[in-house]
Design a protein around this motif. Structure first.
Motif, mmCIF file in Angstrom:
data_model
loop_
_atom_site.group_PDB
_atom_site.id
_atom_site.type_symbol
_atom_site.label_atom_id
_atom_site.label_comp_id
_atom_site.label_asym_id
_atom_site.label_seq_id
_atom_site.Cartn_x
_atom_site.Cartn_y
_atom_site.Cartn_z
ATOM 1 N N GLY A 71 0.808 -1.212 0.000
ATOM 2 C CA GLY A 71 0.000 0.000 0.000
ATOM 3 C C GLY A 71 0.839 1.258 0.000
ATOM 4 N N GLY A 72 0.151 2.382 -0.030
ATOM 5 C CA GLY A 72 0.789 3.683 0.039
ATOM 6 C C GLY A 72 0.475 4.358 1.363
ATOM 7 N N LEU A 73 1.261 5.369 1.692
ATOM 8 C CA LEU A 73 1.080 6.138 2.921
ATOM 9 C C LEU A 73 0.841 7.592 2.542
ATOM 10 N N LEU A 74 -0.288 8.141 2.982
ATOM 11 C CA LEU A 74 -0.619 9.543 2.739
ATOM 12 C C LEU A 74 -0.647 10.252 4.084
ATOM 13 N N LEU A 75 0.340 11.133 4.325
ATOM 14 C CA LEU A 75 0.457 11.868 5.585
ATOM 15 C C LEU A 75 -0.143 13.258 5.438
ATOM 16 N N VAL A 76 -1.025 13.608 6.383
ATOM 17 C CA VAL A 76 -1.693 14.907 6.358
ATOM 18 C C VAL A 76 -1.580 15.528 7.748
ATOM 19 N N SER A 77 -1.008 16.721 7.827
ATOM 20 C CA SER A 77 -0.919 17.402 9.120
ATOM 21 C C SER A 77 -2.311 17.864 9.542
ATOM 22 N N GLN A 78 -2.613 17.693 10.841
ATOM 23 C CA GLN A 78 -3.926 18.104 11.334
ATOM 24 C C GLN A 78 -3.824 18.483 12.809
ATOM 25 N N PHE A 79 -3.593 19.770 13.051
ATOM 26 C CA PHE A 79 -3.413 20.239 14.423
ATOM 27 C C PHE A 79 -4.665 20.055 15.268
ATOM 28 N N THR A 80 -5.836 19.964 14.644
ATOM 29 C CA THR A 80 -7.075 19.844 15.412
ATOM 30 C C THR A 80 -7.146 18.543 16.211
ATOM 31 N N LEU A 81 -6.334 17.549 15.846
ATOM 32 C CA LEU A 81 -6.302 16.307 16.629
ATOM 33 C C LEU A 81 -5.809 16.539 18.052
ATOM 34 N N MET A 82 -5.088 17.629 18.267
ATOM 35 C CA MET A 82 -4.521 17.902 19.585
ATOM 36 C C MET A 82 -5.462 18.713 20.472
ATOM 37 N N ALA A 83 -6.613 19.084 19.969
ATOM 38 C CA ALA A 83 -7.541 19.928 20.727
ATOM 39 C C ALA A 83 -8.019 19.245 22.003
ATOM 40 N N GLN A 84 -8.176 20.053 23.035
ATOM 41 C CA GLN A 84 -8.846 19.591 24.252
ATOM 42 C C GLN A 84 -10.332 19.860 24.057
ATOM 43 N N THR A 85 -11.135 18.841 24.287
ATOM 44 C CA THR A 85 -12.571 18.968 24.018
ATOM 45 C C THR A 85 -13.430 18.599 25.222
ATOM 46 N N GLN A 86 -12.799 18.422 26.382
ATOM 47 C CA GLN A 86 -13.538 17.969 27.556
ATOM 48 C C GLN A 86 -14.480 19.030 28.108
ATOM 49 N N LYS A 87 -14.117 20.298 27.993
ATOM 50 C CA LYS A 87 -14.919 21.368 28.583
ATOM 51 C C LYS A 87 -15.502 22.258 27.495
#
Length: 146
Positions: A71-87
């Motif tokens: 297979g291939g690897l497609l890397l995409v930066s996504q800063f939103t994955l680091m968001a705190q969403t608990q509050k």
């Protein structure tokens, strides 16, 4: 550092009507970088992604890694994955690495991935990207290296 990996039949990233990265069968990886993340941890995460067995083997079990599945690897930066969403009702992006620092680390991780695997494609860091994919399964995992 967090990676959301999706097994795909195909995926591509488009920026300003231009395809910047495209794969057929493989892994689409959304990569979030945190304030304290380091290159060494990122290398461990890339190694884990490349070895993670999420493709069906000859027995129909998740026994093959990306290389074995050809297979291939497609890397995409996504800063939103680091968001705190608990509050509250708005994500807090404070835990994400600042953009200038994150670009340097992201580029280093792309370079490392390319040194470890033949077919690596990418989006464009901090661009407004349209990501098209056909999820296979669906099979989606979140991997995290602390």
């Amino acid at each position: 550092m967090r990676a959301l990996i999706q097994r795909v039949k195909e995926a591509k990233v488009i920026v300003d009507d231009v395809i910047t990265g495209e794969i057929r069968q493989g892994l689409l990886v959304f990569l979030g970088l945190g304030r304290d993340d380091q290159l060494e941890n990122g290398k461990k995460l890339i190694d884990k992604i490349l070895k993670y067995r999420v493709f069906d083997d000859e027995n129909g079990k998740m026994g093959w890694n990306l290389s074995q599945a050809q297979g291939g690897l497609l890397l995409v930066s996504q800063f939103t994955l680091m968001a705190q969403t608990q509050k509250g009702l708005r994500p807090d992006f404070g835990p994400a690495m600042p953009p200038q620092q994150a670009k340097v680390l992201y580029d280093q991780l792309v370079e490392y991935a390319q040194s470890q695997f033949d077919h690596v494609e990418t989006g464009i860091f901090a661009a407004d990207m349209q990501v098209h994919l056909i999820n296979d399964g669906p099979v989606t995992f979140q991997l995290e290296i602390l």
